[in-house]
Design a protein around this motif. Structure first.
Motif, PDB file in Angstrom:
ATOM      1  N   ILE B  24      -1.013  -3.398  17.225  1.00 28.69           N
ATOM      2  CA  ILE B  24      -2.004  -3.936  16.662  1.00 28.69           C
ATOM      3  C   ILE B  24      -2.533  -2.777  15.471  1.00 28.69           C
ATOM      4  O   ILE B  24      -2.894  -3.484  14.295  1.00 28.69           O
ATOM      5  CB  ILE B  24      -2.972  -4.332  17.789  1.00 28.69           C
ATOM      6  CG1 ILE B  24      -2.685  -5.304  18.445  1.00 28.69           C
ATOM      7  CG2 ILE B  24      -4.451  -4.771  16.939  1.00 28.69           C
ATOM      8  CD1 ILE B  24      -3.543  -5.629  19.739  1.00 28.69           C
ATOM      9  N   ALA B  25      -2.557  -1.760  15.913  1.00 25.22           N
ATOM     10  CA  ALA B  25      -3.174  -0.844  14.664  1.00 25.22           C
ATOM     11  C   ALA B  25      -2.277  -0.688  13.485  1.00 25.22           C
ATOM     12  O   ALA B  25      -2.911  -0.895  12.326  1.00 25.22           O
ATOM     13  CB  ALA B  25      -3.300   0.661  15.381  1.00 25.22           C
ATOM     14  N   GLY B  26      -1.005  -0.777  13.727  1.00 21.67           N
ATOM     15  CA  GLY B  26      -0.149  -0.789  12.748  1.00 21.67           C
ATOM     16  C   GLY B  26      -0.124  -2.066  11.754  1.00 21.67           C
ATOM     17  O   GLY B  26      -0.376  -1.977  10.589  1.00 21.67           O
ATOM     18  N   ALA B  27      -0.512  -3.026  12.280  1.00 18.48           N
ATOM     19  CA  ALA B  27      -0.661  -4.478  11.702  1.00 18.48           C
ATOM     20  C   ALA B  27      -1.718  -4.343  10.867  1.00 18.48           C
ATOM     21  O   ALA B  27      -1.866  -4.904   9.718  1.00 18.48           O
ATOM     22  CB  ALA B  27      -0.549  -5.559  12.643  1.00 18.48           C
ATOM     23  N   LEU B  28      -3.101  -4.035  11.649  1.00 16.14           N
ATOM     24  CA  LEU B  28      -4.232  -3.895  10.965  1.00 16.14           C
ATOM     25  C   LEU B  28      -4.088  -2.845   9.709  1.00 16.14           C
ATOM     26  O   LEU B  28      -4.474  -3.085   8.479  1.00 16.14           O
ATOM     27  CB  LEU B  28      -5.404  -3.358  11.646  1.00 16.14           C
ATOM     28  CG  LEU B  28      -5.979  -4.583  12.653  1.00 16.14           C
ATOM     29  CD1 LEU B  28      -6.856  -3.766  13.630  1.00 16.14           C
ATOM     30  CD2 LEU B  28      -6.203  -5.594  12.015  1.00 16.14           C
ATOM     31  N   ILE B  29      -3.246  -1.705   9.833  1.00 18.23           N
ATOM     32  CA  ILE B  29      -3.219  -0.989   8.702  1.00 18.23           C
ATOM     33  C   ILE B  29      -2.511  -1.420   7.587  1.00 18.23           C
ATOM     34  O   ILE B  29      -2.898  -1.647   6.223  1.00 18.23           O
ATOM     35  CB  ILE B  29      -2.461   0.289   8.983  1.00 18.23           C
ATOM     36  CG1 ILE B  29      -3.209   1.217   9.720  1.00 18.23           C
ATOM     37  CG2 ILE B  29      -2.265   1.130   7.918  1.00 18.23           C
ATOM     38  CD1 ILE B  29      -2.573   2.684  10.501  1.00 18.23           C
ATOM     39  N   ALA B  30      -1.320  -2.392   8.096  1.00 20.44           N
ATOM     40  CA  ALA B  30      -0.756  -2.933   6.973  1.00 20.44           C
ATOM     41  C   ALA B  30      -1.420  -3.960   6.214  1.00 20.44           C
ATOM     42  O   ALA B  30      -1.193  -4.170   4.830  1.00 20.44           O
ATOM     43  CB  ALA B  30       0.541  -3.855   7.568  1.00 20.44           C
ATOM     44  N   VAL B  31      -2.368  -4.861   6.861  1.00 20.50           N
ATOM     45  CA  VAL B  31      -3.152  -5.971   5.973  1.00 20.50           C
ATOM     46  C   VAL B  31      -4.451  -5.245   5.443  1.00 20.50           C
ATOM     47  O   VAL B  31      -4.791  -6.135   4.452  1.00 20.50           O
ATOM     48  CB  VAL B  31      -3.389  -7.120   6.716  1.00 20.50           C
ATOM     49  CG1 VAL B  31      -1.998  -7.793   7.320  1.00 20.50           C
ATOM     50  CG2 VAL B  31      -4.140  -6.566   8.019  1.00 20.50           C
ATOM     51  N   MET B  32      -5.221  -4.224   5.923  1.00 22.95           N
ATOM     52  CA  MET B  32      -6.220  -3.836   5.456  1.00 22.95           C
ATOM     53  C   MET B  32      -6.177  -3.016   4.070  1.00 22.95           C
ATOM     54  O   MET B  32      -7.125  -2.879   3.284  1.00 22.95           O
ATOM     55  CB  MET B  32      -7.003  -3.085   6.224  1.00 22.95           C
ATOM     56  CG  MET B  32      -7.095  -3.850   7.630  1.00 22.95           C
ATOM     57  SD  MET B  32      -8.560  -5.059   7.873  1.00 22.95           S
ATOM     58  CE  MET B  32      -9.844  -4.122   8.480  1.00 22.95           C
ATOM     59  N   THR B  33      -5.158  -2.182   3.797  1.00 21.60           N
ATOM     60  CA  THR B  33      -5.162  -1.531   2.849  1.00 21.60           C
ATOM     61  C   THR B  33      -4.614  -2.089   1.539  1.00 21.60           C
ATOM     62  O   THR B  33      -3.955  -3.308   1.420  1.00 21.60           O
ATOM     63  CB  THR B  33      -3.976  -0.159   3.158  1.00 21.60           C
ATOM     64  OG1 THR B  33      -4.185   0.698   2.052  1.00 21.60           O
ATOM     65  CG2 THR B  33      -2.667  -0.588   3.290  1.00 21.60           C
ATOM     66  N   THR B  34      -4.897  -1.543   0.300  1.00 21.06           N
ATOM     67  CA  THR B  34      -4.498  -2.049  -0.776  1.00 21.06           C
ATOM     68  C   THR B  34      -3.336  -1.406  -1.420  1.00 21.06           C
ATOM     69  O   THR B  34      -2.477  -1.774  -2.356  1.00 21.06           O
ATOM     70  CB  THR B  34      -5.702  -2.155  -1.768  1.00 21.06           C
ATOM     71  OG1 THR B  34      -6.015  -0.863  -2.072  1.00 21.06           O
ATOM     72  CG2 THR B  34      -6.429  -3.265  -1.646  1.00 21.06           C
ATOM     73  N   ARG B  35      -3.200  -0.229  -0.864  1.00 24.37           N
ATOM     74  CA  ARG B  35      -2.091   0.619  -1.596  1.00 24.37           C
ATOM     75  C   ARG B  35      -0.617   0.166  -0.807  1.00 24.37           C
ATOM     76  O   ARG B  35      -0.685   0.238   0.455  1.00 24.37           O
ATOM     77  CB  ARG B  35      -2.101   2.122  -0.982  1.00 24.37           C
ATOM     78  CG  ARG B  35      -3.231   2.710  -2.054  1.00 24.37           C
ATOM     79  CD  ARG B  35      -3.118   4.171  -2.048  1.00 24.37           C
ATOM     80  NE  ARG B  35      -3.933   4.679  -2.743  1.00 24.37           N
ATOM     81  CZ  ARG B  35      -4.441   6.053  -2.893  1.00 24.37           C
ATOM     82  NH1 ARG B  35      -3.693   6.804  -2.034  1.00 24.37           N
ATOM     83  NH2 ARG B  35      -5.451   6.595  -3.445  1.00 24.37           N
ATOM     84  N   ILE B  36       0.368  -0.319  -1.492  1.00 25.18           N
ATOM     85  CA  ILE B  36       1.498  -0.812  -0.704  1.00 25.18           C
ATOM     86  C   ILE B  36       2.271   0.040   0.142  1.00 25.18           C
ATOM     87  O   ILE B  36       2.670  -0.212   1.196  1.00 25.18           O
ATOM     88  CB  ILE B  36       2.135  -1.505  -2.034  1.00 25.18           C
ATOM     89  CG1 ILE B  36       3.202  -2.468  -1.269  1.00 25.18           C
ATOM     90  CG2 ILE B  36       3.133  -0.518  -2.794  1.00 25.18           C
ATOM     91  CD1 ILE B  36       3.811  -3.513  -2.153  1.00 25.18           C
ATOM     92  N   ILE B  37       2.209   1.158  -0.266  1.00 23.92           N
ATOM     93  CA  ILE B  37       2.949   2.222   0.505  1.00 23.92           C
ATOM     94  C   ILE B  37       2.252   2.368   1.836  1.00 23.92           C
ATOM     95  O   ILE B  37       3.028   2.738   2.992  1.00 23.92           O
ATOM     96  CB  ILE B  37       3.016   3.902  -0.185  1.00 23.92           C
ATOM     97  CG1 ILE B  37       4.173   3.427  -1.430  1.00 23.92           C
ATOM     98  CG2 ILE B  37       3.724   4.732   0.540  1.00 23.92           C
ATOM     99  CD1 ILE B  37       5.367   3.826  -1.499  1.00 23.92           C
TER     100      ILE B  37
END
Lengths: 342, 218
Positions: B24-37
């Motif tokens: 879940i944490a990884g998924a949240l990081i993946a969608v919340m950030t604007t930096r694609i990397i």
């Protein structure tokens, strides 16, 4: 039940032991590397600290620890700090399943070989994130090189491992070792009557291992003469030190794997004396012979060009490993077909 | 889990919580950030967590393949694609648009989540494996199932992959042409134009190899 065989104690001992093993190797392989370089280039190498320079790693470590860890402005500071940790963790994980001796293995998984490869593949990502986070032209060029190099060399390596798996029929490293018992002519490298292509397979595996661990002549990630220090350009102090420790840890893992897969693991070369401490002795003799070969290769061959590096993989190694794969399959299955038909 | 291990009953729960939390944490990081990397980093963490869940469900093979393929290949390919493309910083949209977008995203997420939850709660789960599913997650069982029961889907997947490779080749070679098509006899073009390799020593009087020129087709 003795105190040492209690499960929590065992886990703790292996945890500490593997970390200590990696640390000691990183420290003293640097010394071996510098000594080897000195010998090959006709100079003494480090010889001031302690007898023949054996205290040099301690001095280096202290120096690196005492340095300030700089995070240059403009970098992605989180990824910049995270990359050394990410690059260090996978080799530690891989060592969990390496059988060092008859009973010396932290956890003998029946998918051990796959575990080593799957965690080994994270390494690329970590180096690349480090290069990207540095926000430096040279680091980004190096990161792109790391990725294309590792993708190119992972393919022949996996193909070669599939060839080997077809022979062994198991992914448990302990079982692969057990199959090679009884003298050096039973080692996978010399099992020519089962598969005459084994030496070719070993050479492909070793070349790919050199490329995957970014060692000269394939050290495109850190091409000092063209890219300053490649992906590590912006790293100083222990950040750089951790990258280097990880490089040596990866070499150790690669050489341990080559020993287990091709050189009989902890089996003795004469068929007797491979139990207990003797097994450890044989294993480390073989592994360190391979590691010293890696060092020897680094200081003997100059760095290749990037294009010839990729050409070597895509035009030579991949077709060659596909051919060995097909020939091995044919050699194993055609007799069965013949028997079924006649 | 070994019986001599202390707190083994809590350990299983802890491992599950760790795997689920990582996902879940990884998924949240993946969608919340604007930096694609960073999104790719989040995706990597999610895949590691998923591998943990697979391991928890007694499929170690699937877990390790998840790491090998999704972390080791897919994420790296995405990052490689990002590196090769132009940096594209999205312009900050107006406040109203942002609120609307967030609301729409939340609505879609809730709807999809509810739908999936309803399906998984109400759907008829096969209680016993329908004779064909691999009994255990071992490599031998999966291999046997792939080459006997599921051989048609297996072959279809390989055809799809082959088509993807061919399509990638066609797209990648689309912008390339020879500088002088008439000069010299037709030669097999090199896969990559490599200006860095050592110059080939041509015999005197040989036709010069026409240079491959890469142009942007757009």
């Amino acid at each position: 039940m003795t105190f040492l065989s209690l499960e929590p104690i065992r886990v703790l001992l292996y945890l500490v032991g593997i970390c200590a093993f990696v640390g000691a190797n990183a420290a003293y392989l640097v010394l071996a590397e510098r000594k080897g370089a000195g010998r090959i280039q006709r100079r003494p190498g480090p010889n001031e600290a302690g007898w023949a320079g054996w205290m040099q790693p301690l001095a280096d470590g202290l120096k690196l620890l005492a340095k300030q860890i700089m995070v240059p402005p403009g970098t992605d500071s989180l990824l910049f700090r995270l990359a050394p940790l990410l690059v260090m963790a996978p080799p530690l994980m891989c060592l969990v399943t390496i059988p060092f001796g008859e009973n010396v293995v932290a956890r003998d998984l029946n998918l051990g070989l796959l575990l080593v490869f799957s965690f080994g593949s994270i390494n690329v990502m970590a180096l690349m994130l480090g290069g990207w986070a540095s926000r430096n032209k040279y680091a980004i060029i190096s990161a792109a090189r790391v990725v294309s190099q590792n993708v190119a060399y992972e393919i022949p390596m996996l193909l070669v491992v599939i060839t080997l798996l077809m022979m062994t029929g198991t992914m448990s490293l302990q079982e692969i070792t057990a199959q090679q018992a009884g003298g050096f002519w039973h080692w996978n490298l010399f099992k020519l009557w089962v598969n005459p292509l084994m030496p070719v397979t070993f050479v492909i595996f070793f070349t790919c291992m050199l490329a995957e661990t970014n060692r000269a002549p394939f050290d495109m990630a850190e091409a000092e003469s063209e890219l300053v220090a490649g992906a590590f350009t912006e790293y100083g102090g222990m950040g750089f030190g951790v990258f280097f420790m990880a490089e040596y840890a990866n070499i150790v893992v690669g050489c341990c794997l080559a020993t287990v897969l091709f050189l009989g693991g902890w089996q003795s070369p004469i068929g007797i004396l491979s139990s207990g401490a003797w097994g450890l002795l044989w294993f480390f003799l073989k592994t360190y012979a391979l590691i010293l070969t890696v060092i020897w290769i680094r200081w003997t061959f100059p760095r290749t060009q990037f294009y010839s590096l990729l050409n070597l993989s895509w035009k030579i190694l991949i077709p060659l490993s596909l051919a060995t794969l097909l020939l091995t399959g044919a050699m194993m299955k055609l007799p069965l077909l013949w028997r079924a038909l006649s | 889990m070994n019986a001599t291990f202390p707190f083994s009953e809590y350990l299983v729960t802890a491992v599950f919580a760790l795997a689920a939390g990582t996902t879940i944490a990884g998924a949240l990081i993946a969608v919340m950030t604007t930096r694609i990397i960073r999104s790719v980093g989040g995706l990597m963490i999610t895949c590691l967590g998923l591998a943990g869940l697979y391991y928890f469900l007694h499929s170690p093979f699937l877990a390790l393949m998840e790491i090998l393929i999704y972390v080791g290949a897919v994420c790296i390919t995405i990052v490689f694609g990002v590196m090769l493309s132009e940096p594209d910083e999205p312009a900050e949209p107006r406040r109203l648009t942002r609120t609307l977008r967030s609301a729409a995203a939340a609505l879609v997420a809730v709807l999809v989540g509810l739908g999936l939850a309803y399906l998984s709660l109400q759907g008829p789960w096969p209680t016993a494996a329908a004779g064909a599913a691999p009994a255990d997650g071992s490599v031998a069982a999966i291999g046997r199932a792939l080459l006997t029961t599921y051989s048609l889907p297996f072959e279809l997947i390989s055809i799809v992959l082959l088509l993807a490779i061919l399509g990638a080749l066609v797209i990648a070679r689309g912008g390339r042409h020879r500088a002088e098509p008439e000069a010299g006899p037709a030669r097999r073009p090199a896969a990559v134009s490599n200006p860095g390799t050592t110059p080939q020593i041509e015999p005197a009087g040989a036709d010069p190899v026409p240079e491959l020129v890469t142009t942007d087709s757009r």
